[in-house]
Write an enzyme that holds these catalytic residues in place. Structure first.
Site: not given
Length: 611
Positions: A133, A296, A332, A483
């Site tokens: 990723y 998001d 976001a 993350n």
């Protein structure tokens, strides 16, 4: 191995339920010595009637299982233990110099031996996650059409409008969760069209590695609605449809058909929206009708909120004294800010008081009511009206004006947190909160090294992409990484296991609260904001439990087996439902063994009509 009975014509097709995810160790099945015995006939018939499946070429399988799968002789004869398999994979991986080459190697491994791939990922998640990723997936997407080798998901083209359901029927597995994108805003790379398929593929790999959702229950889904990227349209190797991007109205009609078709084929499927240029319409249209969320907006907001909860506590500044400047006022950024508003309200502020703690900055400067331009709808909530007619056109001007305690970056503008700004943050605050969250690492607003250097090692730091530790005055400092993989796997697992009809805001908030409590005593003592990534499966259990409890409280769960469970019981139950790739070889051995016993108990065995 799930289709043994059907392939041999002994009993109807049946699949392994979630209750069978956890298996007890069994002795590997030895091949029969007597050629006339029942199991010998079974092995003989298997060798002539079965076609091996891709995932069955596993060197950890016993000789007996290989004979049954018809892979005997197609794999080298050694029966290897799983540690030796991982040793070989790590050596092969280390021989690749470029991250993209490592990505391609891992992609090939996942498609040839899925359980070995996930054994590697779960045992070395800290090293493997950045390769499957962010940040590597960005390069993978840029080169997707050029590097294409094999199908890794499902593509729905706008040309399929009116026939979406029939295309979905081509997917061979029962999907429980899907990640959907149209490729129109991939990370900070812009419109990549169908090349954005790397995002659903990588995201779902993390759902499996981090939260134990079975790989065959995941569906990477790309909506090919055209692209506005002329470079792609002119590229002869680009594999998407060569048409301009569909209009908003056409996209909505197509999305309606997709959502209906998904839920007709797999009722209650969890849909995660990802990397849409404008993510708000789909979320607002479907979130109260289907089981869906947008990572998001909601996932990013939740993971950042968890870090902020811990950072605010460590900063020594009460919530009412916090001043947050956001560089980036897109979906976001606004999603993150709204999550933090909810936290501030839960800490005693009114909504108005909480909202006034935020100053959002976009490419035109501070977002204000009297700036003179038409604001996007999602920016209006945080637009300032107390600027006295003064317009602040740069981040540096806004920082000087606000003197923030929190500096948040979701702009994809690499390096915009300049040394001067960082030094000022350290001058105004004993523990400045610095969160450069943009991906990939080249787009990060500052590096951890810069944050440590210019705040004299006092920054409470979290980034979107990984950075190495830094040493300051003899002390090794660990960067936090905000993350999304800390929360979205647990959100998905908790939603699936609770059989929730929708994903409520309370479930998203609960994921953040749960993550903020997941630090170990050692991690807390060292001042960490997020847990060690190597503990991600344990963290996902904690997050999933928080999501399940919130679903119960909201009354949207349908799983009756968890009613009245205490936390200890719920944790044990959640863990029992998680796919563990290290158990797959034993499970296969057990299936073959049980199958032979079942056939032996069947009247007449397999002799006669079957031989």
């Amino acid at each position: 191995m799930l289709r043994l009975g059907r392939k041999l014509g002994v009993f109807p097709f049946r699949t392994v339920s979630k209750d069978s995810y956890s298996v007890r160790p069994v002795k590997p099945l030895d091949p029969p010595k007597d050629p006339n015995c029942l199991s010998a006939s079974l092995f003989s018939m298997s060798s002539s009637d079965r076609t091996p499946e891709i995932g069955e070429f596993d060197t950890s399988h016993s000789i007996a299982v290989r004979r049954f799968n018809r892979t005997h002789g197609l794999i080298p004869p050694a029966v290897e233990d799983q540690d030796l398999q991982l040793q070989r994979c790590l050596k092969q991986l280390s021989q690749k110099q470029k991250s993209i080459d490592k990505y391609l190697y891992l992609s090939g491994l996942r498609n040839s031996n899925v359980h070995l791939f996930y054994r590697l990922a779960t045992n070395h998640i800290k090293d493997i996650a950045p390769l499957i990723y962010t940040p590597t997936v960005g390069d993978a997407c840029l080169q997707w059409s050029h590097n294409y080798v094999q199908p890794e998901g499902l593509y729905l083209s706008y040309a399929d409008k009116g026939r979406v359901a029939s295309v979905l029927h081509n997917w061979p597995h029962r999907a429980e969760i899907t990640v959907v994108t149209d490729g129109s805003r991939i990370l900070g790379l812009g419109d990549l069209g169908i090349n954005g398929m790397g995002i659903p593929v990588g995201k779902l790999a993390l759902y499996t590695a981090c939260a134990g959702i079975r790989p065959e229950a995941t569906l990477p889904l790309m909506l090919d609605l055209g692209t506005g990227n002329k470079e792609l349209l002119d590229d002869p190797l680009y594999m998407g449809s060569r048409r301009e991007k569909a209009s908003a109205r056409d996209e909505q009609e197509f999305m309606d058909e997709v959502m209906i078709a998904l839920n007709e084929k797999w009722p209650g499927i969890v849909v995660q929206f990802e990397d849409f240029k404008n993510p708000f319409p789909a979320l607002e249209r479907y979130q109260h009708k289907y089981t869906c969320f947008n990572d998001d907006i909601q996932g990013t907001g939740a993971v950042v909120l968890a870090g902020i909860i811990n950072a605010v506590k460590k900063s020594g500044v009460p919530v009412k004294g916090q001043r947050a400047v956001f560089m980036g006022a897109g979906s976001a950024g606004v999603g993150v800010a709204k999550q933090i508003v909810e936290y501030f309200m839960r800490e005693g502020l009114t909504e108005e008081q909480a909202r006034e703690c935020f100053w959002l900055v976009d490419t035109k400067g501070l977002v204000t009511n009297d700036r003179g331009d038409k604001l996007a709808d999602h920016k209006i909530y945080f637009s300032r009206n107390d600027n006295g007619g003064q317009q602040y056109k740069t981040l540096a001007e806004v920082v000087d004006y606000v003197k923030p305690t929190i500096l948040m970056g979701l702009s994809t503008m690499g390096g915009i947190f300049s040394p001067g700004i960082l030094k000022k943050m350290a001058g105004w605050n004993q523990r400045p909160i610095i969160f450069p969250l943009s991906n990939p690492s080249a787009n990060s607003e500052c590096t951890f090294e810069e944050a440590v250097k210019y705040t004299e090692g006092r920054a409470l730091f979290a980034s979107g992409s990984p950075f190495p530790p830094e040493t300051y005055e003899g002390q090794t400092l660990q960067p936090g990484q905000g993350n999304n993989m800390y929360v979205f796997p647990g959100i998905g697992l908790g939603t699936i296991l609770s059989k929730s009809t929708v994903v409520t805001q309370s479930m998203i908030y609960a994921s953040a609260e749960a993550l903020s409590t997941a630090l170990s005593p050692s991690e807390r003592s060292q001042g960490w904001l997020y847990p060690e990534i190597a503990r991600i499966r344990d963290v996902s259990v904690i997050v999933a439990m928080g999501v399940i409890r919130a679903a119960e409280k909201a009354g949207v769960d349908r799983e009756t087996r968890i009613e009245g469970m205490k936390d200890e019981e719920l944790e044990k139950w959640v863990r029992s439902k998680m796919y563990d790739p290290s158990e797959e070889t034993e499970r296969v051995e057990k299936e073959v063994h049980s199958f032979i016993e079942e056939v032996a108990a069947t009247k007449g065995g397999i002799r006669g009509a079957h031989l």
